[in-house]
Design a protein around this motif. Structure first.
Motif, PDB file in Angstrom:
ATOM      1  N   ASP A 160       0.809  -1.215   0.000  1.00 64.04           N
ATOM      2  CA  ASP A 160       0.000   0.000   0.000  1.00 64.04           C
ATOM      3  C   ASP A 160       0.846   1.270   0.000  1.00 64.04           C
ATOM      4  O   ASP A 160       0.327   2.378   0.097  1.00 64.04           O
ATOM      5  CB  ASP A 160      -0.952   0.007   1.195  1.00 64.04           C
ATOM      6  N   GLN A 189      -6.062  -2.548  -6.072  1.00 62.59           N
ATOM      7  CA  GLN A 189      -5.006  -3.004  -5.171  1.00 62.59           C
ATOM      8  C   GLN A 189      -3.687  -3.201  -5.922  1.00 62.59           C
ATOM      9  O   GLN A 189      -3.646  -3.314  -7.147  1.00 62.59           O
ATOM     10  CB  GLN A 189      -5.412  -4.317  -4.495  1.00 62.59           C
ATOM     11  N   GLU A 214      -0.555  -9.079   0.735  1.00 61.16           N
ATOM     12  CA  GLU A 214      -1.766  -9.007  -0.103  1.00 61.16           C
ATOM     13  C   GLU A 214      -1.702 -10.042  -1.225  1.00 61.16           C
ATOM     14  O   GLU A 214      -2.706 -10.691  -1.533  1.00 61.16           O
ATOM     15  CB  GLU A 214      -1.935  -7.603  -0.678  1.00 61.16           C
TER      16      GLU A 214
END
Length: 679
Positions: free
Chosen positions: A155, A262, A347
């Motif tokens: 992120d 994402q 992730e």
């Protein structure tokens, strides 16, 4: 109900069409394989001039034209240069838009990288918008983090640091920013680590990343046995991932719902340090491993300004550049030695959970990568390694060219098309050798010369320069050997004088004669035939070894003076060769020796490769042992000295029967163990 859901999913997949940029690239062509395994049509951007490459890829994949469709265009043009008619045909049909096309090269210039990576991404997004693509899948890179010191999460983006360390870092970061801020379609971002070859086939299409270090590993293997420990750098951690795992992960994540917006790190969660990686590939290539690895960070205490000042000094800069050039390592790679960034990939791991897509261990497939590189990408494969390519039409002088090693080398060099010059004392042998070479279609010029006589040497040099203008390659092969212990040489000072006169002064006279023209032309190669005895300090050969050592020392000094003038020096520490020179020592008839033809192959290797030194592994190892443990080495050589007595000729005894000099089994075993050493 379950059957209906299955039918709905199948119908949905049948309408799932793809658009791929960079389809013929390394990652792209492996991704095509995955996409073609699904249903639907794959549209591929193909620029002008790459049609043949694409058709070869289509044939390799066995894909029909209706499933793998060409869309002509160009990264550098708005909307990728796709024609309006084709835009209309694609509108609403593309479910997944994969943008892979980029310039993945740390060594490329900044402008080329900006055009491909930044502008190409902007143009790709324009096309995706024009065709109403369902989701844009952008392949970024861990380079987008720059040289961030610490753990970089999926992120994180604006936290990137030192992006100006390389244009590749900056352009990949800017390209990702464009996707994040300008893309109007749903998107997903993938940041692969350093992508290496296929874990099952070893296939890769170019030298990049760790592959730049393979040349260094190969040279280590050529120099030393694999069991010899070496010292190297530890360095930072580099994140290596095989291409097949990257595309499998990307394909899976791209088709998983609910992940738009994402970013996914397709990286190794436990990356290895550079020293560890080098050792893995050293094992794969059967090269020596680094038993001691020095952490490069220990030099961080030196102020950056001091390091920069030292690196900018001309001698330091030249030394580093020559070293990197010899090993085939681009300077840009050195910036990554202390690579500071680790990549969190939670992730990606969460998205891959349950997929059975597991990252293979480097140790399990490193040998495949090495094997593929050695068979297909090793730069040595693309160098003209033929003798003809090095000597055709050039003037090559070989001394002692009528007998033994010199004659065998002369035949090979003449057959390769050289303007061969040989010299010797015996006119009949010169005539016979010339006749043989000319009968085979070669060119040979002969000169009667006594290399122990200074006037004869000078006359030879003057005549050759007058007849041919210059000399391209000089092979100082003529030599004399004397096998006699020092105890039997107290009254034979002339033994030392005559070996020195031929082996050192004669060769030196020719070097000094031909060297000025070589330096003036900035081209020349001097090859000196030395002996393994210089490396092993063979007893009973003090006169011979001393004369050869003198020539070795001169060559090392000359290299330092002429390395920037295009003149190379090569020393060949020749092992024992079966020639007339060793015939008086009968024990040599029972021990392993090279043939003159095998010895001549070493001269051919010297001409082609132009190395500083050619030596056997045993010779190199003996030198290392002597440097590390001289007393222990002294005991070994003294044992050999006592095991092998002086010959009858050395003792001055005439008429001794042959049987009296027959070697013992111990002597044969010792000589076989230390093959090639003079005893």
């Amino acid at each position: 109900m379950q059957r209906e859901r299955g039918a709905t999913a199948a119908a949905e997949e049948s309408r799932m069409n793809y658009f791929v940029t960079g389809a013929t690239g390394f990652i792209g062509r492996h991704l095509l394989e995955r996409l073609l395994a699904r249903k639907g049509t794959v549209y591929c951007l193909v620029r002008k001039g790459s049609e043949e490459k694409f058709e070869a890829l289509r044939e390799r994949l066995g894909a029909p034209k209706e499933r793998l469709v060409v869309v002509r265009g160009d990264l550098a043009r708005p909307r990728l240069g796709v024609a309006p008619a084709q835009l209309a045909a694609l509108k609403g049909k593309v479910r997944h838009f994969f943008h892979l096309a980029a310039l993945y090269d740390l060594t490329a210039d900044a402008e080329a990288q900006r055009t491909a990576n930044v502008e190409g991404t902007r143009h790709a997004l324009e096309l995706a918008e024009a065709v109403n693509a369902g989701c844009v899948h952008f392949v970024s890179s861990i380079a987008a983090a720059g040289l961030y010191p610490g753990v970089f999460r999926e992120d994180m983006f604006d936290e990137a640091e030192e992006l100006d360390a390389n244009p590749y870092f900056r352009t990949k970061h800017e390209a990702e920013r464009i996707v994040r801020t300008e893309c109007r379609r749903p998107f997903r971002i993938y940041r692969p680590g350093m992508v290496i070859g296929h874990s099952r086939t070893g296939e890769i299409d170019k030298i990049d990343g760790p592959y730049y270090l393979f040349g260094l590993i190969k040279k280590m293997r050529q120099m030393l046995p694999p069991w010899v420990p070496t010292v190297g750098l530890e360095g930072g951690r580099i994140n290596l991932v095989p291409v097949d795992w990257v595309v499998a992960a990307m394909d899976h994540i791209a088709h998983k719902p609910g992940l738009d917006g994402q970013c996914f790190h397709l990286t190794d969660p436990a990356p290895r340090r550079i020293g560890e990686v080098l050792n893995v590939f050293a094992r794969a290539g059967h090269a020596p491993e680094m038993a001691m690895r020095i952490d490069a960070r220990m030099f961080a205490f030196v102020p950056g300004a001091v390091r920069q000042a030292l690196a900018s000094l001309p001698p330091v800069r030249r030394f580093v550049n020559v070293l990197l050039r010899d090993f085939g390592i681009p300077p840009e790679l050195m910036r990554l030695i202390n690579y500071p960034t680790r990549f969190d990939c939670r992730e990606a791991e969460r998205a891959l959970k349950g997929s059975k897509i597991a990252l293979p261990k480097l140790e399990d497939y490193a040998w495949r990568l090495w094997d593929y590189w050695e068979r297909h990408l090793d730069p040595d494969l693309f160098v003209d390694h033929s003798l003809s390519g090095k000597v055709k039409g050039r003037v090559v002088v070989v001394t002692g060219g009528t007998s033994g090693i010199g004659r065998a080398a002369a035949l090979k060099i003449a057959a390769a098309g050289a303007r061969l010059v040989i010299c010797a004392r015996n006119e009949d042998e010169l005539a016979a050798t010339r006749k043989e070479i000319e009968a085979a279609g070669g060119v040979c010029h002969t000169y009667k010369t006594d290399l122990t006589d200074a006037a004869s040497c000078d006359a030879f040099v003057q005549q050759v320069l007058a007849d041919h203008g210059h000399v391209d390659i000089l092979v100082n092969n003529a030599g004399r050997s004397i096998r006699r212990s020092i105890a039997l040489s107290y009254e034979r000072f002339h033994d030392f004088e005559r070996t020195m006169q031929l082996n050192y002064f004669g060769a030196l006279r020719l070097i000094l004669g031909f060297l000025p023209a070589m330096a003036e032309r900035h081209r020349g190669h001097i090859i000196n035939i030395s002996s393994i005895g210089v490396l092993t300090n063979s007893p009973r050969f003090s006169a011979y070894v001393a004369s050869k050592a003198a020539l070795d020392a001169f060559s090392r000094c000359a290299q330092a003076e002429y390395s920037d003038q295009g003149v190379s020096f090569t020393t060949i520490n020749m092992p024992l060769v079966k020639t007339p020179m060793i015939a008086p020592t009968k024990i040599y008839e029972s021990v392993p020796t090279l043939t003159p033809e095998e010895a001549a192959d070493l001269i051919v290797e010297a001409i082609i490769e132009r190395p500083v030194r050619i030596a056997t592994r045993l010779g190199t190892f003996a030198q290392i042992v002597y440097a590390l443990a001289p007393r222990a080495y002294e005991i070994i050589m003294n044992t050999a000295f006592r095991l092998f007595p002086d010959s009858a000729a050395a003792k001055g005894i005439k008429g001794m029967r042959e049987a009296a000099q027959a070697p013992t089994s111990e002597q044969i075993a010792f000589a076989s163990l230390l093959r090639g050493v003079h005893w």
